[in-house]
Every structure is written in C-alpha cells, then in structure tokens.
Scaffold this motif. Structure first.
Motif, mmCIF file in Angstrom:
data_model
loop_
_atom_site.group_PDB
_atom_site.id
_atom_site.type_symbol
_atom_site.label_atom_id
_atom_site.label_comp_id
_atom_site.label_asym_id
_atom_site.label_seq_id
_atom_site.Cartn_x
_atom_site.Cartn_y
_atom_site.Cartn_z
ATOM 1 N N ILE A 104 0.846 -1.200 0.000
ATOM 2 C CA ILE A 104 0.000 0.000 0.000
ATOM 3 C C ILE A 104 0.881 1.249 0.000
ATOM 4 N N GLU A 105 1.980 1.170 0.778
ATOM 5 C CA GLU A 105 2.913 2.288 0.844
ATOM 6 C C GLU A 105 3.492 2.616 -0.541
ATOM 7 N N ASN A 106 3.628 1.560 -1.342
ATOM 8 C CA ASN A 106 4.155 1.734 -2.713
ATOM 9 C C ASN A 106 3.057 2.047 -3.741
ATOM 10 N N GLY A 107 1.805 2.162 -3.273
ATOM 11 C CA GLY A 107 0.715 2.550 -4.152
ATOM 12 C C GLY A 107 -0.065 1.402 -4.758
ATOM 13 N N ASN A 108 0.197 0.174 -4.310
ATOM 14 C CA ASN A 108 -0.498 -0.995 -4.849
ATOM 15 C C ASN A 108 -1.748 -1.257 -4.015
ATOM 16 N N PHE A 155 -3.649 -4.859 -3.965
ATOM 17 C CA PHE A 155 -3.034 -6.030 -3.300
ATOM 18 C C PHE A 155 -3.994 -6.616 -2.271
ATOM 19 N N GLN A 156 -4.119 -7.938 -2.299
ATOM 20 C CA GLN A 156 -4.991 -8.651 -1.349
ATOM 21 C C GLN A 156 -4.223 -9.811 -0.692
ATOM 22 N N LEU A 157 -4.433 -9.951 0.617
ATOM 23 C CA LEU A 157 -3.852 -11.104 1.325
ATOM 24 C C LEU A 157 -4.636 -12.356 0.974
ATOM 25 N N PRO A 158 -3.951 -13.486 0.678
ATOM 26 C CA PRO A 158 -4.681 -14.715 0.311
ATOM 27 C C PRO A 158 -5.455 -15.281 1.496
ATOM 28 N N ASN A 159 -6.636 -15.790 1.219
ATOM 29 C CA ASN A 159 -7.488 -16.350 2.281
ATOM 30 C C ASN A 159 -6.852 -17.563 2.955
ATOM 31 N N LYS A 160 -6.063 -18.325 2.191
ATOM 32 C CA LYS A 160 -5.416 -19.518 2.768
ATOM 33 C C LYS A 160 -4.408 -19.147 3.856
ATOM 34 N N ALA A 161 -3.854 -17.945 3.755
ATOM 35 C CA ALA A 161 -2.837 -17.525 4.724
ATOM 36 C C ALA A 161 -3.452 -16.944 5.992
ATOM 37 N N MET A 219 -6.522 -9.631 9.251
ATOM 38 C CA MET A 219 -6.092 -9.714 7.851
ATOM 39 C C MET A 219 -7.279 -9.514 6.911
ATOM 40 N N ARG A 220 -8.444 -10.065 7.270
ATOM 41 C CA ARG A 220 -9.650 -9.864 6.446
ATOM 42 C C ARG A 220 -10.076 -8.398 6.464
ATOM 43 N N SER A 221 -9.987 -7.782 7.628
ATOM 44 C CA SER A 221 -10.325 -6.348 7.733
ATOM 45 C C SER A 221 -9.362 -5.515 6.907
ATOM 46 N N PHE A 222 -8.086 -5.952 6.889
ATOM 47 C CA PHE A 222 -7.087 -5.239 6.090
ATOM 48 C C PHE A 222 -7.447 -5.309 4.603
ATOM 49 N N ASN A 223 -7.871 -6.493 4.144
ATOM 50 C CA ASN A 223 -8.272 -6.640 2.738
ATOM 51 C C ASN A 223 -9.447 -5.720 2.403
ATOM 52 N N GLU A 224 -10.433 -5.668 3.302
ATOM 53 C CA GLU A 224 -11.602 -4.815 3.084
ATOM 54 C C GLU A 224 -11.201 -3.337 3.054
ATOM 55 N N ASN A 284 -8.293 -2.239 2.180
ATOM 56 C CA ASN A 284 -7.534 -2.046 0.938
ATOM 57 C C ASN A 284 -8.477 -1.864 -0.247
ATOM 58 N N ILE A 285 -9.578 -2.606 -0.259
ATOM 59 C CA ILE A 285 -10.584 -2.463 -1.327
ATOM 60 C C ILE A 285 -11.175 -1.053 -1.313
ATOM 61 N N GLY A 286 -11.454 -0.585 -0.085
ATOM 62 C CA GLY A 286 -12.017 0.761 0.055
ATOM 63 C C GLY A 286 -11.048 1.823 -0.426
#
Length: 378
Positions: A338-342, A345-351, A361-366, A368-370
């Motif tokens: 995110i710091e690099n502007g990506n 990027f999404q964390l994989p659900n398996k991880a 991690m799920r909240s982070f993905n949400e 990131n989508i926002g």
C-alpha cells in the motif's frame, strides 16, 4: 492525498529491536527457569533439612544400640571376673583356678585383686590366662609393667570410681584395662580393687564400620578404646580435638549431637551416648558430604530436568510463535504494498488463521478495497 500519505518512506523493519517470537521464547523461558529454580531450591532445602534430622536420629539411635551392647559386655565381664576370683577360695591351687579360667573365658587374660600402699598398687591375688599370653607372646612382667604405668588411673577406683583404659600400647595387642572397687569400706571408699585385662575383640566387633556411619568408643579422658581401625587403637590416641568428643567430655548429659569439623577440616555430624560404665561413651559420626550425597544427586537431576524442559519449551514456543509472526509479517508486507501505491493487493485467504489475526487480515483486505475504490474515484 491518501496516496501521498501511504507513499511516505518509512523503515519499520529497522525499528524492530526484538521480534515477537524472540519475546515469546524469552518470556516463557524465564517463567520456566524461575518456576523450576524456585521449586528446586525449596525442595532441596526442605529435603536437606529432613535428611539432616534423620541422620542425627539415626546417629543417636546407632550410638544407643551399641552403648547398650557394650554396657552388657562390661557387666558380663565383671560377673565372670568376680566368679573367677571367688573360685580362688574354693580351689586348692592357683593352677586349678587358672585351668578353670581358660575353659570359661578366652578374652580375659588377667584378673588381679590389688590393695593400695601409698601411691603404689600391691597385687595380692592374680589369675593369668596363659594360653592367651602364649598365643600373643605377652610376658607376665609386661602386664605388671602396664599396671604400674596406669596406676594413677586405677588408684581412682579406691574412691569407688570405675575406670577403663586402653592398654594396647604397652602390650602391643588391642586390649583394655578395667578397674572397679572390690571390697568397700564405705560408699565412697574401697579397701581392695579388681583389675581386669582383656582383649578388645568384643568391642571391636561392636564398632565395626557399617555403611556411612563410623562408630568408636572413648573413655572419660577422650582416649580411644575401640575403633574399626586397629592401628589407631594400638596407638592409644586421644580424640579430644573432635568437637563431638569435646562436647561429651565437657557436658553433663547422657547424650548429645553436634556438627563439627574433623582434623582435616571436613564437616561431620556426630552423636554420642554414654555407656553407663566408667563414664565411657560411644560416638557415631558421618561426613556431611557423604550424608547429603543424595541431596546433591537430586539437585543435579533437577537441573538436568530443567534444561530438558527448557529446550522442549523453546522448541514448542518457536513453532507456536510462527503461527503469530507469519501473519504479522504478511500484514507488514501488505502495508509495504500500500505504501508503494499498490491498492489492489490482497492477502490470500489460505494464509489467514482462524483467530483474531485472521480477522485483522480480512479487515485489512476490506480496507484495501475501500482505498482502491477511493483512489479510482479521483
């Protein structure tokens, strides 16, 4: 604006001085070390205290049992000697009495009835065990010489005091001399005394070394009467330098216990028990390092167990820490993206683990989508 905030260069990794995994291992290791160390110290302290009490009790019990046996032997010897002297009045010759003497007693080799002339002793009647004297090559004049050497002690029996002395040095054989009042003129005075010389065999058997406890017999002056080392007995050494013997000589009680150093500076636990004859006593002692060998062995085992448990704990914590540090490391990497502007990027659900970190991690993905949607709306 949001893009600019996340694109600011920060170096979070360099600020980490101690990883979470290392913290977990350190905390749990310290907890285990403190807990087990406290248990070892307390267990060793109480076990040593209990062990010391048992050693003191065993020492004293050992001394009591031996003192009873030795007292019984002294009483038996006096009875036999008295009967032998009385037999002189019922036999026609001394030779007949001595023959009877040989048949009944093998350890006693001299019995004499003495009177006092000034500071000297006059032997009025005597019996010799010639078989014993011949076997050990002891001339009769050596016995007379020995009595003369010990006369200062034997004369005390005219004041109705029982005496027992080590006469091994003058006869070159482990032997003791006993003097007791024979014919009394009053409660505190005697007209004649009986002197008995006998082998130490009975007493040496009584104090024979058994296990870690060493036992010996001393007289009222601290001179050695019986010991498992016959060389010390023949030397007629004085043991008043030992703390437990000094305690016996200075004390008025029938028994006692003491922790003391011997002539080599080694700590010992000792006990004494008066025999009840001639103010002699039985002393039993044991070296502290030998007595507490079991305590030291338990301490070593406990330390070994602590090391094993600590190593196992470190391994378990290490693998457990990975379940925490890996998700956190992925989150750190995601923030770098995110710091690099990506923003896509999404964390994989398996991880994602099934715990609070997985929720983060799920909240982070949400989030990131926002951020991605907002960035597209610009």
């Amino acid at each position: 604006m949001i893009f600019n905030i996340f694109r600011k260069k920060t170096d979070r990794r360099q600020k980490i001085r101690m990883p979470i995994g290392a913290k977990l291992i350190s905390i749990i290791s310290l907890t285990i070390i403190m807990s087990l160390s406290t248990m070892i110290v307390l267990a060793s302290y109480f076990f040593k205290g209990d062990n010391e009490k048992r050693i003191i009790e065993n020492n004293l019990d050992f001394a009591r049992v031996i003192s009873l046996k030795v007292k019984s032997d002294f009483v038996s010897i006096l009875k036999i000697a008295t009967l032998m002297v009385e037999s002189l009045d019922h036999t026609r010759t001394v030779a007949q009495a001595e023959k009877k003497f040989y048949a009944n007693e093998k350890d006693i080799f001299f019995i004499g009835i003495a009177s006092r002339i000034g500071n000297s002793l006059h032997i009025k009647r005597s019996l010799y065990n010639n078989l014993f004297l011949q076997k050990h090559k002891i001339p009769r004049y050596n016995i007379k010489k020995s009595i003369n050497q010990k006369k200062k002690d034997f004369i005390k029996s005219f004041n109705t005091i029982q005496m027992v002395e080590n006469v091994s040095l003058s006869l070159d054989v482990p032997a003791i001399g006993i003097s007791v009042p024979y014919i009394r003129t009053s409660e505190s005075q005697a007209k004649e005394i009986m002197i008995i010389y006998l082998s130490m065999n009975k007493f040496l058997e009584a104090v024979r070394s058994a296990g870690i406890i060493k036992t010996f017999i001393v007289n009222s002056d601290g001179y050695l009467l019986a010991h498992h080392n016959s060389t010390l007995v023949k030397a007629n050494i004085r043991l008043d330098y030992l703390g437990i013997v000094k305690m016996f000589m200075q004390g008025k009680t029938d028994n006692g216990q003491k922790r003391f150093k011997d002539d080599k500076g080694i700590w010992n636990i000792g006990s004494y028990q008066k025999i009840g004859f001639a103010n002699a006593c039985v002393v039993s002692m044991v070296k502290e390092d030998v007595a507490f060998a079991a305590v030291k062995q338990i301490q070593k085992r406990n330390i070994l167990i602590t090391v094993i448990v600590l190593n196992l704990a470190i391994l378990i914590v290490y693998f457990f820490a990975k379940t925490i540090t890996k998700p956190i490391s992925r989150l750190v990497d995601a923030t770098k993206e995110i710091e690099n502007g990506n923003f896509d990027f999404q964390l994989p659900n398996k991880a994602m683990p099934a715990d609070e970190l997985g929720m983060l991690m799920r909240s982070f993905n949400e989030m990131n989508i926002g951020l991605s949607e907002r960035e597209k709306m610009k």
